[in-house]
Design an enzyme around this catalytic site. Structure first.
Site, short mmCIF file in Angstrom:
data_model
loop_
_atom_site.label_atom_id
_atom_site.label_comp_id
_atom_site.label_asym_id
_atom_site.label_seq_id
_atom_site.Cartn_x
_atom_site.Cartn_y
_atom_site.Cartn_z
N SER B 14 0.84 -1.21 0.00
CA SER B 14 0.00 0.00 0.00
C SER B 14 0.86 1.25 0.00
O SER B 14 0.65 2.17 -0.80
CB SER B 14 -0.89 0.04 1.25
OG SER B 14 -1.81 -1.00 1.23
N ARG B 37 0.13 7.92 5.94
CA ARG B 37 -0.79 7.12 6.75
C ARG B 37 -2.23 7.62 6.60
O ARG B 37 -3.17 6.82 6.62
CB ARG B 37 -0.34 7.07 8.22
CG ARG B 37 -1.01 5.95 9.01
CD ARG B 37 -0.19 5.42 10.16
NE ARG B 37 0.94 4.63 9.70
CZ ARG B 37 0.88 3.33 9.40
NH1 ARG B 37 -0.25 2.66 9.51
NH2 ARG B 37 1.94 2.69 8.99
N HIS B 40 -3.39 6.33 3.21
CA HIS B 40 -3.59 4.88 3.36
C HIS B 40 -4.93 4.57 4.02
O HIS B 40 -5.64 3.64 3.64
CB HIS B 40 -2.42 4.34 4.20
CG HIS B 40 -2.53 2.89 4.55
ND1 HIS B 40 -2.84 2.47 5.82
CD2 HIS B 40 -2.36 1.77 3.82
CE1 HIS B 40 -2.86 1.14 5.84
NE2 HIS B 40 -2.57 0.69 4.65
#
Lengths: 214, 214
Positions: B14, B37, B40
């Site tokens: 990812s 993050r 994601h």
């Protein structure tokens, strides 16, 4: 500082703003409710274009919300986001096994995600009417495989895994499956989107009941 | 069906995809970690453009993650999304009062949100280093007012309320405040975004400790 403090007024005004700005044309009252609640939760109008619902997703989902219904979610975050008052009114239950100790141990041993092992436990041992997958593509893929193996079909699958590895593909698999579904196309999604969809369905059901529609 | 089942491999891949597609140029390793993050977690690259961090937000936030630190969040959803393993390694605690019974009763009586009354309880009674507001603009507005009244400043405020009524304005107020902050511009945000920011900070801290960087 000056700002609106009344929660009812905040929600009313939010939905008013969404309606005044959105460019989508939902095909039914129910679809509009679900769409608005997702946009309200994410601040993101793109969800209006990404929302997908099988032919009978809404209908089957609403019919399943009978006293004693059980909803499986792949994250505790979804459970946290559920409207507890409406869940109680409708006499339903939320269930999640992703964080069970036996699930964690088995997942580690087998090099699979806890979400996969958790949903396996739920499918094998519980009577679930609605599956809600808001995070893990692996849970959604595995659910579809398990249901095919067992020749089962739940009332509804809400599939909105988010992310870059498998999320889009898992939702495409759901949309090509024989099961009633609500989903979001592409990479976006997540637990708040999943919770918003469940909350919208429950609210419609509670309103129907209040108007003697059931 | 064929798909990647190993959670470590899913996360690695990812982040690789995010890096290969993003158009943002983060100014530091830490900013890049936080940005990645969030993307994601949401599947939404726009967050790369919306992320804002005060001059010393990251630095003060990292410094605050010392054994015994306490983080206040305005939703349980944020707590659910926090990396429990890293929280344990760093010996920190999450705290939330929004759903306390006394808070619910007081909020109803006063026609204010539970988020407002909850954060008031926390500011008055607890020693909180980091405040994380992922949902309620009212909580963020009220926090800023309370801190001004009490001439207090926490190590860090993470402010990412989502929505159409007050969310944007509350984040502007935070960015114009004297406090160290991490925020997201505009209407977008929410509990997963808030949890992603805390998780990114904790991960950086754990890595620093592992490399003897402390």
């Amino acid at each position: 500082m000056m700002y609106i403090k009344d929660p009812m007024e905040i929600e009313r005004k939010s939905f008013e703003i969404i309606e005044s700005e959105w460019k989508q044309n939902p095909k039914s009252y129910e679809e509009a409710q679900i769409m608005k609640r997702i946009i309200h939760t994410t601040g993101d109008f793109e969800y209006g274009d990404l929302l997908r619902m099988g032919e009978d997703g809404i209908e089957k989902g609403l019919a399943a919300l009978k006293p004693g219904f059980k909803i499986y979610s792949d994250t505790k975050m979804i459970q946290s986001g559920i409207n507890k008052a409406n869940l109680k009114v409708l006499q339903g239950k939320m269930y999640n096994a992703t964080h069970d100790e036996d699930v964690a141990i088995q997942a580690k041993k087998e090099g699979r995600t806890r979400s996969m092992v958790g949903i396996e436990k739920a499918v094998k041992n519980e009577d679930i009417q609605i599956f809600v997958i808001g995070n893990a593509p692996t849970a959604l893929f595995h659910l579809l495989d398990l249901l095919e193996e067992r020749k089962q079909s739940p009332a509804l699958i809400i599939g909105v895994p988010v992310g870059f590895v498998g999320a889009e593909e898992s939702k495409e698999a759901l949309m090509n499956s024989p099961h009633p579904y609500l989903a979001v196309k592409g990479r976006k999604g997540g637990s708040p989107v999943a919770a918003a969809m469940v909350n919208a369905l429950m609210k419609i059901k509670v309103q129907e009941a209040a108007h003697g529609g059931e």
